[in-house]
Design a protein around this motif. Structure first.
Motif, PDB file in Angstrom:
ATOM      1  N   ILE B   9       0.864  -1.170   0.000  1.00 12.62           N
ATOM      2  CA  ILE B   9       0.000   0.000   0.000  1.00 12.62           C
ATOM      3  C   ILE B   9       0.902   1.222   0.000  1.00 12.62           C
ATOM      4  O   ILE B   9       1.823   1.332   0.816  1.00 12.62           O
ATOM      5  CB  ILE B   9      -0.917   0.045   1.227  1.00 12.62           C
ATOM      6  CG1 ILE B   9      -1.906  -1.124   1.151  1.00 12.62           C
ATOM      7  CG2 ILE B   9      -1.689   1.363   1.274  1.00 12.62           C
ATOM      8  CD1 ILE B   9      -2.863  -1.167   2.287  1.00 12.62           C
ATOM      9  N   PHE B  11       1.223   5.570  -0.335  1.00 13.29           N
ATOM     10  CA  PHE B  11       0.500   6.826  -0.212  1.00 13.29           C
ATOM     11  C   PHE B  11       1.131   7.784  -1.217  1.00 13.29           C
ATOM     12  O   PHE B  11       2.227   8.294  -0.988  1.00 13.29           O
ATOM     13  CB  PHE B  11       0.623   7.367   1.208  1.00 13.29           C
ATOM     14  CG  PHE B  11      -0.248   8.575   1.434  1.00 13.29           C
ATOM     15  CD1 PHE B  11      -1.623   8.432   1.596  1.00 13.29           C
ATOM     16  CD2 PHE B  11       0.301   9.847   1.472  1.00 13.29           C
ATOM     17  CE1 PHE B  11      -2.428   9.541   1.784  1.00 13.29           C
ATOM     18  CE2 PHE B  11      -0.500  10.958   1.657  1.00 13.29           C
ATOM     19  CZ  PHE B  11      -1.869  10.811   1.813  1.00 13.29           C
ATOM     20  N   LEU B 181      -3.320  14.848  -6.250  1.00 13.79           N
ATOM     21  CA  LEU B 181      -3.927  14.380  -5.000  1.00 13.79           C
ATOM     22  C   LEU B 181      -3.187  13.152  -4.487  1.00 13.79           C
ATOM     23  O   LEU B 181      -2.971  12.201  -5.224  1.00 13.79           O
ATOM     24  CB  LEU B 181      -5.396  14.022  -5.265  1.00 13.79           C
ATOM     25  CG  LEU B 181      -6.213  13.657  -4.027  1.00 13.79           C
ATOM     26  CD1 LEU B 181      -6.417  14.891  -3.149  1.00 13.79           C
ATOM     27  CD2 LEU B 181      -7.560  13.096  -4.469  1.00 13.79           C
ATOM     28  N   ARG B 182      -2.827  13.208  -3.216  1.00 13.90           N
ATOM     29  CA  ARG B 182      -2.201  12.025  -2.619  1.00 13.90           C
ATOM     30  C   ARG B 182      -3.235  11.232  -1.844  1.00 13.90           C
ATOM     31  O   ARG B 182      -3.965  11.780  -1.040  1.00 13.90           O
ATOM     32  CB  ARG B 182      -1.073  12.420  -1.671  1.00 13.90           C
ATOM     33  CG  ARG B 182       0.214  12.769  -2.389  1.00 13.90           C
ATOM     34  CD  ARG B 182       1.341  12.983  -1.421  1.00 13.90           C
ATOM     35  NE  ARG B 182       2.531  13.419  -2.150  1.00 13.90           N
ATOM     36  CZ  ARG B 182       2.722  14.660  -2.568  1.00 13.90           C
ATOM     37  NH1 ARG B 182       1.814  15.585  -2.325  1.00 13.90           N
ATOM     38  NH2 ARG B 182       3.808  14.984  -3.236  1.00 13.90           N
ATOM     39  N   LYS B 184      -4.163   6.697  -0.843  1.00 13.25           N
ATOM     40  CA  LYS B 184      -3.666   5.321  -0.878  1.00 13.25           C
ATOM     41  C   LYS B 184      -3.691   4.726  -2.280  1.00 13.25           C
ATOM     42  O   LYS B 184      -4.583   5.010  -3.071  1.00 13.25           O
ATOM     43  CB  LYS B 184      -4.576   4.441  -0.024  1.00 13.25           C
ATOM     44  CG  LYS B 184      -4.170   4.322   1.396  1.00 13.25           C
ATOM     45  CD  LYS B 184      -5.069   3.278   2.055  1.00 13.25           C
ATOM     46  CE  LYS B 184      -5.198   3.596   3.532  1.00 13.25           C
ATOM     47  NZ  LYS B 184      -6.211   2.746   4.177  1.00 13.25           N
TER      48      LYS B 184
ATOM     49  N   ILE C  21       2.049  15.765   4.019  1.00 12.52           N
ATOM     50  CA  ILE C  21       2.177  14.402   3.471  1.00 12.52           C
ATOM     51  C   ILE C  21       2.504  13.415   4.588  1.00 12.52           C
ATOM     52  O   ILE C  21       1.933  12.328   4.664  1.00 12.52           O
ATOM     53  CB  ILE C  21       3.268  14.354   2.374  1.00 12.52           C
ATOM     54  CG1 ILE C  21       2.878  15.250   1.193  1.00 12.52           C
ATOM     55  CG2 ILE C  21       3.496  12.922   1.916  1.00 12.52           C
ATOM     56  CD1 ILE C  21       3.956  15.384   0.126  1.00 12.52           C
ATOM     57  N   ALA C  24      -0.618  12.745   6.591  1.00 10.94           N
ATOM     58  CA  ALA C  24      -1.623  11.963   5.863  1.00 10.94           C
ATOM     59  C   ALA C  24      -1.134  10.543   5.627  1.00 10.94           C
ATOM     60  O   ALA C  24      -1.895   9.573   5.750  1.00 10.94           O
ATOM     61  CB  ALA C  24      -1.936  12.651   4.530  1.00 10.94           C
ATOM     62  N   GLU C  25       0.129  10.405   5.333  1.00 16.01           N
ATOM     63  CA  GLU C  25       0.670   9.071   5.093  1.00 16.01           C
ATOM     64  C   GLU C  25       0.638   8.241   6.382  1.00 16.01           C
ATOM     65  O   GLU C  25       0.322   7.048   6.361  1.00 16.01           O
ATOM     66  CB  GLU C  25       2.093   9.173   4.541  1.00 16.01           C
ATOM     67  CG  GLU C  25       2.666   7.815   4.194  1.00 16.01           C
ATOM     68  CD  GLU C  25       3.977   7.867   3.412  1.00 16.01           C
ATOM     69  OE1 GLU C  25       4.226   8.904   2.749  1.00 16.01           O
ATOM     70  OE2 GLU C  25       4.721   6.880   3.465  1.00 16.01           O
ATOM     71  N   ALA C  28      -2.840   7.058   6.682  1.00 15.83           N
ATOM     72  CA  ALA C  28      -3.285   6.121   5.648  1.00 15.83           C
ATOM     73  C   ALA C  28      -2.558   4.789   5.722  1.00 15.83           C
ATOM     74  O   ALA C  28      -3.159   3.732   5.561  1.00 15.83           O
ATOM     75  CB  ALA C  28      -3.090   6.746   4.265  1.00 15.83           C
ATOM     76  N   ILE C  29      -1.262   4.838   5.935  1.00 19.03           N
ATOM     77  CA  ILE C  29      -0.486   3.600   5.862  1.00 19.03           C
ATOM     78  C   ILE C  29      -0.351   2.933   7.231  1.00 19.03           C
ATOM     79  O   ILE C  29      -0.413   1.718   7.340  1.00 19.03           O
ATOM     80  CB  ILE C  29       0.928   3.883   5.305  1.00 19.03           C
ATOM     81  CG1 ILE C  29       0.846   4.665   4.007  1.00 19.03           C
ATOM     82  CG2 ILE C  29       1.724   2.603   5.141  1.00 19.03           C
ATOM     83  CD1 ILE C  29       0.600   3.872   2.779  1.00 19.03           C
ATOM     84  N   HIS C  30      -0.193   3.716   8.263  1.00 21.74           N
ATOM     85  CA  HIS C  30       0.116   3.103   9.558  1.00 21.74           C
ATOM     86  C   HIS C  30      -1.052   3.058  10.521  1.00 21.74           C
ATOM     87  O   HIS C  30      -1.107   2.192  11.370  1.00 21.74           O
ATOM     88  CB  HIS C  30       1.300   3.837  10.199  1.00 21.74           C
ATOM     89  CG  HIS C  30       2.523   3.773   9.347  1.00 21.74           C
ATOM     90  ND1 HIS C  30       3.289   2.628   9.240  1.00 21.74           N
ATOM     91  CD2 HIS C  30       3.079   4.687   8.523  1.00 21.74           C
ATOM     92  CE1 HIS C  30       4.286   2.847   8.400  1.00 21.74           C
ATOM     93  NE2 HIS C  30       4.179   4.104   7.937  1.00 21.74           N
ATOM     94  N   ALA C  35      -7.040   8.745   4.064  1.00 17.99           N
ATOM     95  CA  ALA C  35      -6.482  10.097   4.107  1.00 17.99           C
ATOM     96  C   ALA C  35      -6.234  10.583   2.695  1.00 17.99           C
ATOM     97  O   ALA C  35      -5.857   9.807   1.804  1.00 17.99           O
ATOM     98  CB  ALA C  35      -5.171  10.112   4.894  1.00 17.99           C
ATOM     99  N   GLN C  37      -4.418  14.089   0.653  1.00 21.87           N
ATOM    100  CA  GLN C  37      -3.625  15.302   0.842  1.00 21.87           C
ATOM    101  C   GLN C  37      -3.478  15.983  -0.497  1.00 21.87           C
ATOM    102  O   GLN C  37      -3.266  15.325  -1.519  1.00 21.87           O
ATOM    103  CB  GLN C  37      -2.254  14.919   1.435  1.00 21.87           C
ATOM    104  CG  GLN C  37      -1.296  16.061   1.697  1.00 21.87           C
ATOM    105  CD  GLN C  37      -0.508  16.466   0.453  1.00 21.87           C
ATOM    106  OE1 GLN C  37      -0.401  15.692  -0.492  1.00 21.87           O
ATOM    107  NE2 GLN C  37      -0.005  17.690   0.428  1.00 21.87           N
ATOM    108  N   LYS C 155      11.236   6.634   7.309  1.00 19.63           N
ATOM    109  CA  LYS C 155      11.333   6.176   5.930  1.00 19.63           C
ATOM    110  C   LYS C 155      11.738   7.307   4.979  1.00 19.63           C
ATOM    111  O   LYS C 155      12.412   7.084   3.981  1.00 19.63           O
ATOM    112  CB  LYS C 155       9.971   5.610   5.489  1.00 19.63           C
ATOM    113  CG  LYS C 155      10.058   4.561   4.417  1.00 19.63           C
ATOM    114  CD  LYS C 155       8.678   4.255   3.889  1.00 19.63           C
ATOM    115  CE  LYS C 155       8.028   5.543   3.399  1.00 19.63           C
ATOM    116  NZ  LYS C 155       6.592   5.414   3.150  1.00 19.63           N
ATOM    117  N   ARG C 156      11.300   8.490   5.285  1.00 15.35           N
ATOM    118  CA  ARG C 156      11.500   9.607   4.352  1.00 15.35           C
ATOM    119  C   ARG C 156      12.871  10.249   4.414  1.00 15.35           C
ATOM    120  O   ARG C 156      13.325  10.817   3.429  1.00 15.35           O
ATOM    121  CB  ARG C 156      10.467  10.710   4.623  1.00 15.35           C
ATOM    122  CG  ARG C 156       9.086  10.390   4.150  1.00 15.35           C
ATOM    123  CD  ARG C 156       8.228  11.632   4.245  1.00 15.35           C
ATOM    124  NE  ARG C 156       8.420  12.508   3.095  1.00 15.35           N
ATOM    125  CZ  ARG C 156       7.754  12.383   1.957  1.00 15.35           C
ATOM    126  NH1 ARG C 156       6.860  11.440   1.808  1.00 15.35           N
ATOM    127  NH2 ARG C 156       7.977  13.215   0.965  1.00 15.35           N
TER     128      ARG C 156
END
Ligand SMILES: Cc1ncc(C[n+]2csc(CCOP(=O)(O)OP(=O)(O)O)c2C)c(N)n1
Ligand SMILES: Cc1ncc(C[n+]2csc(CCOP(=O)(O)OP(=O)(O)O)c2C)c(N)n1
Ligand code: SF4
Ligand code: SF4
Ligand code: SF4
Ligand code: SF4
Ligand code: SF4
Ligand code: SF4
Ligand SMILES: [Mg+2]
Ligand SMILES: [Mg+2]
Lengths: 266, 386, 195, 69, 386, 266, 195, 69
Positions: B9, B11, B181-182, B184, C21, C24-25, C28-30, C35, C37, C155-156
């Motif tokens: 997944i 983002f 747009l960001r 999933k 980001i 939102a990430e 959404a991911i964790h 989410a 953005q 991660k980033r």
């Protein structure tokens, strides 16, 4: 392979006019390919639109007849995607340097291993005799009834200025030399430009008191000289023939291989 | 996808999704010229393609970009370029070549506000008719769109599939909102989505190969430049060998072929989604980013008991007129939601039985159309003012 | 979880979009949430007002833009002036006390924290102002867990910048823990567009 | 160098467009312009096998056949 | 007109007529790039303009040609360029600029067979929709056409008039047949046809001039580059001074202005001719070269007592839907005659009350549509086979 | 007139980034115009699209903000139709030489009296840092994450190769010299090209370890030298500044006047 | 006057189109008739088959192309082969006897005249073959007056070429006067498309 | 050459973007970077009136006022 094996003879006689220089240029190109012993399946010929651009129809290579001025852009994609191919691009003077000027200078800059053959008849042949950016001043054309005042490009200077690593000029009178120049241009690793002075009796000769093809070839004989020759030195009015530049510079597709490696390594 | 994690997944932005989907579909060659709001597609490709051993090229302009991918398609690669309005306008002549010479390729247009330089960083959906009619002369095109990351991934893969199936350029027509747009993305497994391979001729060397002779099933097998079959490709009218002709019969046949191969396959090409249509007496029709606002209002009103439904078009061209007619047959009101002065709405009017029941909910000031904007149109239609 | 609509605004170089980001990430991911953005830039090529919208929710998000945020973060005066009025009455507003001088009453829980000054003093650079802001925000309104944000941050950022960012996040958290809303005024001061 | 015999100079009359280049430029004046301007070999014996005519011909209509011994 | 004689009757080609009409209308600047079948327009200009002290320029391509005439229009000249399909496709981005910046200019497209290089020397009418939708983003355009020399002269003059009146590019959309057909032209006297002058602002130096603020009557007075009012011109959305803006209200206002100034004046812009319509129960609708074949068959069938009539459209865009509806109201059958796969026919279907009564008589093989072709369609419609 | 009288001060501060070289280039250009004492109503500034192309918004001339790469084509129409105007064309490196390369070489060839100012920041600034045909190899850009391998054009060589009659290079560090070069370029009768090395700290500096604007100006100071100077001779790696060519050649609009006469006479 | 439909065909350099324009212009400008003229070129860039259509009438001409001419002129073998069959049965066909060898029977009044040979002999060039053809045609079928044609010729050609062209016209006229149709066969030999 | 007095070096703080170019490059170190990086004239007397700062400033934010006597 014999010359006949490189052509699509079913389409001959070709559509070019009586005595058109483009036919002689095709002749020389075929002999150059023959000399190099290339397999026609390894050659792609890409052209734009114009009389000169009809050449691909006659050669038994992979052939791609594209849009006016865009041949080098298509050819760049072909070469980059399959670098092992030999890519030949015949172009008219308008095709290469009016509408197509940008792709021309960028191909020179990139130094991608393509051979560009500019068939310079100093006129738009296909559309009926308008002047071109190679006509130069004092030429009568359908769009210059009072004669042109537009200065011409010097293809060699432009190519060199844009970064070409091989640039040469020949003429359809000097056929043996032309064939040799073509052999060198095709063999050159990197972008090569070869300008061929190729008479258009129908639209240039007639309007500009140069007469028919025989007279136009006589004109080429009288008005050109080998680069560095005594004749050329003594008379700077003469158009010079020969190799203007022949450099070794990194070839574009090879450079990309390095990026591929770098990216693979991380 | 730089920021992909476990479970595949990610983002990510729509533009990255589009690029990643192209790689999934097998894009081996990309050439482009940057332009807002599409540049991230190109930038993503610049990062990812070399690492995958594929080829990426920045050209001198959009004309050269499209030309280069056509040149690369002929050597056997799946190819793509991406741009926005101004670049797409420049590409029109070359697009016509790809149509005429039947070259598989994918062109992404991330729409921004037009005409002209317009609103480079803002949203609009004003290029729908251009996608259909931008190049000169009769022709047919396929154009797909999507309203979210998951769909965008699928539609981009579909674009490659259709390009190969029908030997034609396919346009992916998204917009600034979707591109930027960001959200999933559930990254599909390698075999999860169908990927149509380049169909290559089975004709052996030495036997005459006809690059422009359709098979029984309508498809035209290709042969790569560099292989043993040597043929001609041209933008002039041509015969089955690819050589120019002015034979009226051949010309007539070719133009019909170019159009029929797409329009007769409308059914296979049509992609859409529907929400609450079964009992809807008011049908919204939308696509791309606007469909998100439309869906929002549909869900919202359904909670209040209003019989609102949504038909979301993913195939814009060839226009699925039959589908639209069918889905709208029971509707008292049909409202097309789009961010332009009215484009798809014209096609809808032509498609349905009662064009006088078709309305437009739009917005053209550079701002994203809101559920409230749509609500206001609905109120007016219902005779309740704004 | 209630749907949370956030707008971060400030100027080009402040890392507004990155913070958005990350947030939102993380969701959404964790945190298993939905989410979206997005961002928009002003007319100026660069250095103008930047705005980023985030919506976090436990159900599908269709309309992805924020019309009336319940959380608004402003990191420049200009962005404050442009956007203060869109905050939903009773929402939360987070400002940098050195960069923004509200000057008018806003119907919201307003927090003014010296975030830029603090990171400058403690870390020696203001490039991590955005993470500090995120730390403060999470402390004030835990829309996602700090752990999730830390995951995304890990991660980033490369090794080199990671520690700095983590520290900024913690700094923001601490700043917020010590603070109280500086304005509890609940009346609106100007007509607010409802869009 | 092997001895060369010029077996033939052939004109493909279907391809030749009668431009007269071969007639005019052959250094040995091997051709004359015949009926309807089609070049005709009038003196094969004068031919040196230089192949220039072959190279010049814009219509690929000339073939110089040389026997190398 | 080189071969003009007494009584000002000339025997000339359509392309020359178009050029000569432009000179009549006051064209002071021409830039172009040759392309078949439009080149004679340029060649005629090259001969005539210098002799009249006007300016003629051959550019490096079509993009540069259109750009150059826009640059010249701003200094106060009436300007024109001419091209054909491939060149017109290339011009699309620049055309959008002229629309957005409201630059008066005339673009002639002498249509040939498309798509792509297509059929360079043959007739087609395949660029009708492109003229409307070729550039990206919402916009409106004016496109005129004609079927004979006399009309072509008038329509070209009209094109200049409308370009000045509405501050917009106007497209003259003719075709290879009309461009190359030689027939009589009765050359109008200098004051015979109305020639609309460039409207220049009366605002004196020192007073604020608003280049993009329409007057009461909707027109926008201009000021020449080089005069005392200095203002800005851009392809971005802009305010009344011509400076870029992202203000949603201004954007909304501008896009509506660009479209309304043309569509709200549909009535003034519409030009057409009609033949035997009063009692026709079968109406042919046609334009350009096709209208000649249509008129031929109409006259022919009238002699046999058939109630056939012809509506010849000279304004193609904005499409005169009301006119078409009105003229077809009594018709049992409506047949659109055009040389494409169906373009104007779609607009006609949208315009009339009974779209199911609309038929297409067309030809797309590069040959000129004949009266016989139309007759065959008529026979089928009447249930009499071919 | 004072410098302030040549600008539209209501739009200041301008949109360019902190330390952007384009601001300094504008500064020098305004001072050149001031030095020449030109009437703003006699000047037309035409630009394309890019950061550099935003310049017309700030000057109180007749201003025309066109399309990416096309400024010189529009400008050619403006100049040809009203030759008494002074036409200035600021362009980005991408604008002038990627998409706009063809119009650039043709303007050079024609020798039309326009002044082209190429603001070379070696990057696409406006669109966020993609490489340009002037980046040269080894540059990191958003479309070259593994660094570029594309060779760069040499603007001076290209301009000269295409026939430009005036070509000069300056930098935004060497501001007084730059102003003087601009005065000469504008005064030159014919097409003049002036390349201005103009740092983009935002997209070039940051990614390529050149730092902020101060450091980038230091770089220009250290890495350029006057044409013909000892420094330049000793170190061929240095980028040279100065006038590369200044020729007298017939100007295009003047040549057209001759055609007008000829045509009028018959 | 009955509507007269003519097709002239031949190869690129023969002046076919010029002859057609002269004829049509003479009709339209000097004889007060209606006339249209158009041309088409074959696929070959140059030197291929050229065809020009002329319609002359005393009433308005709408459809401007000729489907079935009542007069057909062929000046090359290739053009003859391509077009002989479109001639309306009973029409007039004019050929150059040295350039075209019909080889098949055509249902028409066929005139074969040595036009090229004659101008070459009498004038020393074949560039005026087209005017010679026109002279012959006018003599055989006076669709316009010779005077009108001479008017047009006078206007079109410079002093230098005028005389030559006038002479060619007269030569053609004389040639035709002496001639008789070489084929009076009235039966068609091959199916003819009616289009 | 008339005697020149430097009347003032003015910074337009609304236009200045705080790039620091003037501070760094002024040959006489006339400026210091003040609060919020706005350049401040710290030693007008050192100024030679060379105007380089005026020329360098990317934001047209500096004016050097010189009294020529
Ligand atoms: C976009 C576009 N513009 C114009 C044309 C028309 N056109 C076809 S070939 C040509 C020029 C031919 O001249 P040149 O390139 O010198 O080739 P030549 O025929 O002389 O060999 C032109 C202008 C076209 N086909 N496409
Ligand atoms: C046809 C078209 N293609 C692409 C773009 C996007 N675009 C705008 S500016 C630009 C390049 C900017 O770089 P440069 O010309 O070097 O100017 P800079 O911003 O660096 O000053 C690009 C690619 C566009 N506006 N139009
Ligand atoms: S027109 Fe000129 S270039 Fe074209 S084929 Fe004829 S001679 Fe050759
Ligand atoms: S050179 Fe070739 S085409 Fe010309 S006359 Fe000789 S054989 Fe014929
Ligand atoms: S080979 Fe040489 S000598 Fe022999 S005919 Fe040809 S040109 Fe003449
Ligand atoms: S992005 Fe670069 S070129 Fe553009 S304004 Fe900023 S510094 Fe200047
Ligand atoms: S150079 Fe100009 S913008 Fe930069 S700090 Fe100095 S005054 Fe401010
Ligand atoms: S004028 Fe010269 S010395 Fe004075 S402050 Fe400016 S740069 Fe420094
Ligand atoms: Mg040419
Ligand atoms: Mg740049």
């Amino acid at each position: 392979m014999a010359l006949q094996d490189y052509i699509r003879s079913r389409f001959f006689p070709h559509i070019w006019c009586v005595g058109c220089g483009h036919g002689t240029a095709l002749n020389a190109l075929l002999r150059a390919v023959e000399t190099l012993g290339l397999d026609p399946s390894d050659i792609v010929m890409v052209s734009g639109i114009g009389c000169s651009s009809r050449m691909p129809g006659y050669v038994d290579f992979h052939t791609l007849h594209t849009l006016h001025g865009r041949a080098l852009a298509f050819a760049t994609g072909t070469k980059m995607s399959k670098p092992e191919l030999t890519v030949l691009v015949p172009m008219g003077d308008g095709d290469a340097l009016a509408i197509g000027g940008n792709h021309f200078i960028h191909a020179c800059r990139r130094n991608i291993d393509i051979t560009a053959i500019v068939l310079n008849n100093r006129i738009y042949g296909m559309t009926g005799g308008q002047f071109s950016p190679l006509s130069g001043p004092g030429v009568v054309a359908t769009t210059a009834p009072y004669s042109t005042y537009d200065p011409a490009f010097d293809v060699m200077r432009l190519a060199v200025g844009a970064g070409a690593s091989f640039a040469a000029r020949g003429s359809t009178y000097h056929v043996v030399e032309l064939q040799q120049l073509l052999v060198k241009a095709i063999s050159h690793k990197g972008f090569s430009v070869i300008e061929v002075l190729s008479p258009c009796p129908t639209h240039f000769g007639r309007r500009n008191q140069q007469g028919d093809s025989v007279e136009m070839l006589e004109w080429l004989k009288a008005n050109t000289a080998k680069l560095g020759s005594k004749a050329a030195e003594e008379n700077p009015e003469l158009i010079t023939r020969g190799i203007f530049v022949e450099d070794e510079r990194p070839e574009y597709c090879e450079q990309y291989e390095r990026i591929l490696e770098q990216a693979r390594e991380g | 996808m730089t920021n992909k994690t476990n479970n595949k997944i990610a983002f990510v932005q729509g533009n990255e999704v589009c690029a990643e989907a192209a790689l999934y579909a097998g894009a081996g060659f990309y050439a482009g010229y940057p332009i807002t709001p599409s540049s991230e597609i190109m930038e993503h490709m610049a990062r990812r393609m070399p690492a995958m051993g594929r080829r990426f090229l920045q050209m001198e302009d959009e004309i050269a970009s499209l030309a280069a991918i056509i040149g690369a398609s002929l050597t056997g690669h799946k190819v793509m370029t991406a741009t926005s309005g101004p670049g797409f306008s420049l590409m029109q002549e070359t697009l016509g070549f790809a149509i005429m010479a039947e070259i598989p390729c994918v062109i992404v247009n991330v729409q921004r506000g037009g005409p002209s330089t317009g609103l480079p960083t803002q949203a609009a959906q004003g290029d729908v008719y251009q996608a259909r009619w931008g190049t000169h002369g009769d022709h047919a095109v396929i154009a797909l769109t999507a309203s979210n990351n998951q769909d965008l991934f699928e539609m981009t893969v579909e674009a490659f599939n259709m390009a190969e199936t029908y030997r034609t350029p396919v346009i992916v027509l998204i917009d600034e909102v979707i591109g930027h747009l960001r959200e999933k993305l559930q990254m599909p497994d390698p075999d999860e989505l169908e990927v149509v391979k380049r169909l290559r001729t089975a004709v052996p060397h030495g036997v005459d190969y006809h690059p422009y002779l359709p098979r029984e099933d309508g498809r035209l097998p290709m042969s790569d430049f560099g292989d043993k079959h040597r043929y001609n490709v041209t933008g002039l009218y041509h015969n089955m060998w690819g050589f120019p002709t002015t034979d009226p019969g051949v010309i007539d046949g070719l133009i019909h072929h170019l159009i029929d191969k797409i329009e007769n396959n409308l059914h296979q090409i049509t992609r859409y989604k529907e929400y609450y249509l079964s009992d809807a007496d008011c049908v919204l029709i939308s696509y791309g980013c606007s469909a998100r606002s439309a869906l929002h209002i549909v869900k919202n009103r359904r909670q209040r008991g209003m019989k609102l439904g949504l038909l979301e078009l993913q195939t814009l061209w060839p226009f699925p007129a039959g589908l639209v007619r069918e889905k709208c047959s029971g509707a008292q009101h049909i409202v097309v939601v789009e961010m332009n002065m009215g484009q798809v709405v014209h096609e809808v009017k032509r498609a349905v039985d009662h064009p006088e029941r078709v309305y437009l909910a739009n917005r053209v000031d550079g701002e994203f159309i809101t559920p409230t904007n749509i609500k206001n149109v609905l109120r007016v239609i219902m005779g309740r003012g704004v | 979880m209630e749907r949370c609509r956030l707008v971060f605004c400030g100027s080009g170089g402040q890392g507004i979009v990155t913070a958005a980001i990350i947030l939102a990430e993380a969701a959404a991911i964790h945190d298993g949430l939905e989410a979206v953005q997005s961002q928009s830039y002003g007319a100026a090529a660069r250095g103008g007002v930047t705005r980023s919208d985030i919506i976090i929710s436990d159900s599908e998000i269709n309309f992805p833009k924020v019309v009336q945020p319940n959380i608004l973060v402003c990191l420049t005066q200009e962005s404050f002036t442009q956007f203060y009025s869109i905050l939903r009455p009773g929402g939360l507003m987070l400002l940098d006390s050195d960069l923004v001088e509200p000057g008018m009453r806003v119907e919201a829980r307003q927090y003014k924290l010296p975030m830029q000054r603090t990171v400058q003093q403690e870390i020696g650079t203001n490039v991590v102002l955005n993470l500090c802001m995120l730390g403060a925000l999470l402390c004030l309104r835990p829309v996602v867990t700090k752990e999730s944000v830390l995951e995304v941050v890990k991660k980033r950022f490369s090794e080199r910048f990671l520690q700095m960012n983590e520290k900024a996040l913690e700094l923001g958290w601490s700043l917020a823990q010590e603070s109280a809303p500086s304005s509890g005024d609940q009346r609106g001061s100007a007509p607010r567009p409802t869009h | 160098m092997p001895k060369r015999t010029i077996a033939d100079v052939r004109i493909n009359s279907l391809w030749c467009k009668r431009c007269g280049i071969c007639v005019h430029f052959c250094p040995r004046e091997v051709f004359v312009s015949g009926e309807d301007n089609l070049p005709r070999v009038r003196a094969l014996d004068r031919c040196t096998g230089c192949r220039l005519c072959e190279y010049w011909c814009p219509d690929l209509a000339i073939e110089v056949l040389i026997d190398d011994e």
